[in-house]
Motif scaffolding. Structure first.
Motif, PDB file in Angstrom:
ATOM      1  N   GLY A  35       0.428  -1.239  -0.085  1.00 35.28           N
ATOM      2  CA  GLY A  35      -0.339   0.109  -0.128  1.00 35.28           C
ATOM      3  C   GLY A  35       1.175   0.903  -0.012  1.00 35.28           C
ATOM      4  O   GLY A  35       2.152   1.199   0.388  1.00 35.28           O
ATOM      5  N   PHE A  36       0.563   2.420  -0.556  1.00 28.51           N
ATOM      6  CA  PHE A  36       0.796   3.582  -0.665  1.00 28.51           C
ATOM      7  C   PHE A  36       0.296   4.917  -0.421  1.00 28.51           C
ATOM      8  O   PHE A  36      -0.870   4.706   0.211  1.00 28.51           O
ATOM      9  N   ARG A  37       1.296   5.607   0.905  1.00 28.86           N
ATOM     10  CA  ARG A  37       0.619   6.627   1.262  1.00 28.86           C
ATOM     11  C   ARG A  37       0.785   8.156   0.732  1.00 28.86           C
ATOM     12  O   ARG A  37       2.086   8.224   0.244  1.00 28.86           O
ATOM     13  N   GLY A  38       0.208   8.870   1.113  1.00 26.91           N
ATOM     14  CA  GLY A  38       0.397  10.390   0.519  1.00 26.91           C
ATOM     15  C   GLY A  38      -0.007  10.387  -0.979  1.00 26.91           C
ATOM     16  O   GLY A  38      -0.458   9.508  -1.885  1.00 26.91           O
ATOM     17  N   ASP A  39       1.192  11.709  -1.608  1.00 20.40           N
ATOM     18  CA  ASP A  39       0.921  11.743  -3.164  1.00 20.40           C
ATOM     19  C   ASP A  39       1.982  10.894  -3.725  1.00 20.40           C
ATOM     20  O   ASP A  39       3.633  10.963  -3.236  1.00 20.40           O
ATOM     21  N   ALA A  40       2.000  11.188  -4.920  1.00 22.43           N
ATOM     22  CA  ALA A  40       3.600  10.738  -5.765  1.00 22.43           C
ATOM     23  C   ALA A  40       4.352  11.730  -5.838  1.00 22.43           C
ATOM     24  O   ALA A  40       4.528  12.994  -5.448  1.00 22.43           O
ATOM     25  N   ALA A  41       5.879  11.741  -5.046  1.00 32.55           N
ATOM     26  CA  ALA A  41       6.592  12.611  -5.170  1.00 32.55           C
ATOM     27  C   ALA A  41       6.679  13.277  -6.267  1.00 32.55           C
ATOM     28  O   ALA A  41       7.136  14.597  -6.257  1.00 32.55           O
ATOM     29  N   VAL A  42       6.258  13.077  -7.309  1.00 33.00           N
ATOM     30  CA  VAL A  42       6.092  13.944  -8.614  1.00 33.00           C
ATOM     31  C   VAL A  42       5.835  15.126  -8.626  1.00 33.00           C
ATOM     32  O   VAL A  42       5.988  16.022  -9.339  1.00 33.00           O
ATOM     33  N   LEU A  43       4.429  14.842  -7.708  1.00 34.08           N
ATOM     34  CA  LEU A  43       3.892  15.705  -7.571  1.00 34.08           C
ATOM     35  C   LEU A  43       4.348  16.699  -6.835  1.00 34.08           C
ATOM     36  O   LEU A  43       3.326  18.323  -6.498  1.00 34.08           O
ATOM     37  N   ALA A  44       5.580  17.381  -5.663  1.00 35.73           N
ATOM     38  CA  ALA A  44       5.907  17.964  -5.920  1.00 35.73           C
ATOM     39  C   ALA A  44       6.373  18.809  -6.461  1.00 35.73           C
ATOM     40  O   ALA A  44       6.661  19.888  -6.151  1.00 35.73           O
ATOM     41  N   ASP A  45       6.407  18.700  -7.682  1.00 29.09           N
ATOM     42  CA  ASP A  45       7.299  20.326  -8.780  1.00 29.09           C
ATOM     43  C   ASP A  45       5.750  19.858  -9.091  1.00 29.09           C
ATOM     44  O   ASP A  45       4.767  20.352  -9.448  1.00 29.09           O
ATOM     45  N   ASP A  46       6.169  21.393  -8.389  1.00 23.53           N
ATOM     46  CA  ASP A  46       4.763  22.844  -9.087  1.00 23.53           C
ATOM     47  C   ASP A  46       4.545  23.038 -10.985  1.00 23.53           C
ATOM     48  O   ASP A  46       3.590  22.586 -11.234  1.00 23.53           O
ATOM     49  N   ASP A  47       5.605  22.834 -12.252  1.00 25.01           N
ATOM     50  CA  ASP A  47       5.464  22.793 -12.463  1.00 25.01           C
ATOM     51  C   ASP A  47       5.386  21.891 -13.309  1.00 25.01           C
ATOM     52  O   ASP A  47       4.362  21.377 -14.735  1.00 25.01           O
ATOM     53  N   HIS A  48       5.312  20.639 -12.961  1.00 27.41           N
ATOM     54  CA  HIS A  48       4.619  19.162 -13.444  1.00 27.41           C
ATOM     55  C   HIS A  48       3.164  19.475 -12.727  1.00 27.41           C
ATOM     56  O   HIS A  48       2.228  18.890 -13.932  1.00 27.41           O
ATOM     57  N   ARG A  49       3.186  19.272 -11.763  1.00 28.26           N
ATOM     58  CA  ARG A  49       1.799  19.794 -11.079  1.00 28.26           C
ATOM     59  C   ARG A  49       0.967  20.678 -11.934  1.00 28.26           C
ATOM     60  O   ARG A  49      -0.332  20.443 -12.510  1.00 28.26           O
ATOM     61  N   ALA A  50       0.944  21.564 -12.909  1.00 33.07           N
ATOM     62  CA  ALA A  50       0.520  22.619 -13.759  1.00 33.07           C
ATOM     63  C   ALA A  50       0.634  21.778 -14.915  1.00 33.07           C
ATOM     64  O   ALA A  50      -0.736  22.061 -15.368  1.00 33.07           O
ATOM     65  N   GLN A  51       1.563  21.379 -15.120  1.00 32.30           N
ATOM     66  CA  GLN A  51       1.369  20.862 -16.439  1.00 32.30           C
ATOM     67  C   GLN A  51      -0.133  19.387 -16.280  1.00 32.30           C
ATOM     68  O   GLN A  51      -0.683  18.994 -17.238  1.00 32.30           O
ATOM     69  N   VAL A  52       0.254  18.718 -15.590  1.00 30.06           N
ATOM     70  CA  VAL A  52      -1.125  17.616 -14.997  1.00 30.06           C
ATOM     71  C   VAL A  52      -2.678  17.775 -15.556  1.00 30.06           C
ATOM     72  O   VAL A  52      -3.062  17.430 -15.755  1.00 30.06           O
ATOM     73  N   THR A  53      -1.890  19.140 -14.613  1.00 24.12           N
ATOM     74  CA  THR A  53      -3.794  19.772 -13.681  1.00 24.12           C
ATOM     75  C   THR A  53      -4.350  20.464 -15.411  1.00 24.12           C
ATOM     76  O   THR A  53      -5.538  19.910 -15.995  1.00 24.12           O
ATOM     77  N   GLU A  54      -3.138  21.479 -16.518  1.00 25.87           N
ATOM     78  CA  GLU A  54      -4.096  21.832 -17.750  1.00 25.87           C
ATOM     79  C   GLU A  54      -4.270  20.710 -18.841  1.00 25.87           C
ATOM     80  O   GLU A  54      -5.369  20.573 -19.476  1.00 25.87           O
ATOM     81  N   TYR A  55      -3.536  19.308 -18.515  1.00 29.11           N
ATOM     82  CA  TYR A  55      -3.118  18.783 -19.386  1.00 29.11           C
ATOM     83  C   TYR A  55      -5.213  18.037 -19.031  1.00 29.11           C
ATOM     84  O   TYR A  55      -6.137  17.453 -20.551  1.00 29.11           O
ATOM     85  N   PHE A  56      -5.414  17.341 -18.110  1.00 27.02           N
ATOM     86  CA  PHE A  56      -7.018  16.359 -17.845  1.00 27.02           C
ATOM     87  C   PHE A  56      -8.206  17.908 -17.563  1.00 27.02           C
ATOM     88  O   PHE A  56      -8.982  17.739 -17.928  1.00 27.02           O
ATOM     89  N   ALA A  57      -7.546  18.875 -17.604  1.00 26.53           N
ATOM     90  CA  ALA A  57      -8.821  20.313 -18.114  1.00 26.53           C
ATOM     91  C   ALA A  57      -8.836  20.241 -19.633  1.00 26.53           C
ATOM     92  O   ALA A  57      -9.853  20.085 -20.228  1.00 26.53           O
ATOM     93  N   ASP A  58      -7.703  19.943 -20.245  1.00 27.30           N
ATOM     94  CA  ASP A  58      -8.175  20.038 -22.302  1.00 27.30           C
ATOM     95  C   ASP A  58      -8.784  18.879 -22.015  1.00 27.30           C
ATOM     96  O   ASP A  58      -9.681  18.732 -23.097  1.00 27.30           O
ATOM     97  N   LEU A  59      -8.593  17.334 -21.440  1.00 27.73           N
ATOM     98  CA  LEU A  59      -8.876  16.323 -21.542  1.00 27.73           C
ATOM     99  C   LEU A  59     -10.688  15.822 -21.528  1.00 27.73           C
ATOM    100  O   LEU A  59     -11.532  15.823 -21.722  1.00 27.73           O
ATOM    101  N   VAL A  60     -11.117  16.958 -20.260  1.00 28.55           N
ATOM    102  CA  VAL A  60     -12.877  16.747 -19.831  1.00 28.55           C
ATOM    103  C   VAL A  60     -13.531  18.363 -20.377  1.00 28.55           C
ATOM    104  O   VAL A  60     -13.986  17.491 -20.038  1.00 28.55           O
ATOM    105  N   GLY A  61     -12.379  19.055 -20.531  1.00 31.52           N
ATOM    106  CA  GLY A  61     -13.383  20.593 -20.818  1.00 31.52           C
ATOM    107  C   GLY A  61     -13.913  20.069 -22.215  1.00 31.52           C
ATOM    108  O   GLY A  61     -15.294  20.589 -21.671  1.00 31.52           O
TER     109      GLY A  61
END
Length: 259
Positions: A11-37
């Motif tokens: 089992g894994f707790r918390g968030d993925a380490a990669v989400l600590a990177d603000d640029d990656h978090r912003a890119q992924v948020t934008e990606y899913f906004a485009d996907l579900v918009g």
């Protein structure tokens, strides 16, 4: 045809380490906004979750020794990853001993691991690794139920003498009302070929099959890893596992020999 020689679960707790990177978090948020918009959806207000690459890398290190090069790696999942731009199966080939041929199987709900097991069975590899992962978050707004926890299971299969994985059965588009009849026939046939096999059923299958055979029932809440999490703690014998995806209407069974 293969036999299960080793398995690990975590089992894994918390968030993925990669989400600590603000640029990656912003890119992924934008990606899913485009996907579900285009469908009137929106990304999650606060992106969270786990990366299947991070989860599976830890499981590979736990299950596969450097002296055991793998020929084939299959990654099975259903819930979206929080690192959608990564070719995760290719990445895992890079970190797995043997640099195996790798596949990712998704969009089949709880049937994905069974399809992965069919690939393992039919590919002709000497040693194969099946990794099943799910995370408890969706990166976009949804009313769909998510797993209770981030979990992963890795199963190392080898070709060799003795009892092996001999059968995987998958039935598409099975209405819940038709499950008892279809499941009864499938289990009767499989049990005849594997007398003494213990039966393990997911909660979703047991719920629509009240008159099913004596079995161990896997608790609800982990739709993709549930039966495999249970299988990973087995210490020998032959196990018949069954699962049913009510949304996608897949009915699946497999016989696994555990060394």
């Amino acid at each position: 045809m293969m036999r299960l020689v080793r398995a690990g679960r975590r089992g894994f707790r918390g968030d993925a380490a990669v989400l600590a990177d603000d640029d990656h978090r912003a890119q992924v948020t934008e990606y899913f906004a485009d996907l579900v918009g285009p469908f009137g959806g929106a990304p999650a207000a606060e992106l969270s979750g786990h990366s299947y690459g991070e989860m599976a890398k830890a499981l590979v290190a736990e299950v596969v020794a450097e002296s055991e090069p793998v020929d084939l790696l299959v990654l099975a999942f259903s819930i979206h990853d929080v690192w959608p731009g990564r070719a995760t199966a290719t990445y895992l080939s890079h970190v797995c001993p043997g640099t195996p041929m790798s596949f990712a199987i998704c969009d089949q709900g709880s049937a994905s691991p069974f399809t992965g097991l069919r690939v393992v069975r039919d590919y002709g590899a000497r040693r194969a690794l099946l990794v099943v992962v799910e995370q408890a978050s969706l990166p976009y707004e949804s009313t769909a139920a998510t797993p209770l926890e981030h979990r992963g299971v890795a199963m190392l299969y080898e070709d060799g003498p003795g009892t092996r994985v001999t059968d995987v059965r998958q039935y598409p588009d099975v209405d819940p009302a038709a499950v008892p009849g279809s499941a009864s026939l499938a289990v009767a046939e499989l049990s005849a070929g594997h007398p003494g096999a213990r039966v393990v059923l997911s909660d979703s299958l047991a719920a629509v099959w009240p008159d099913g055979p004596d079995h161990e029932r896997v608790p609800a809440g982990q739709p993709t890893t549930g039966v495999w999490w249970h299988l990973a703690e087995e210490r020998g014998g032959t196990v018949l596992v069954g699962d049913y995806d009510r949304e996608l209407r897949y009915l699946c069974f497999a016989v696994v020999a555990v060394s």
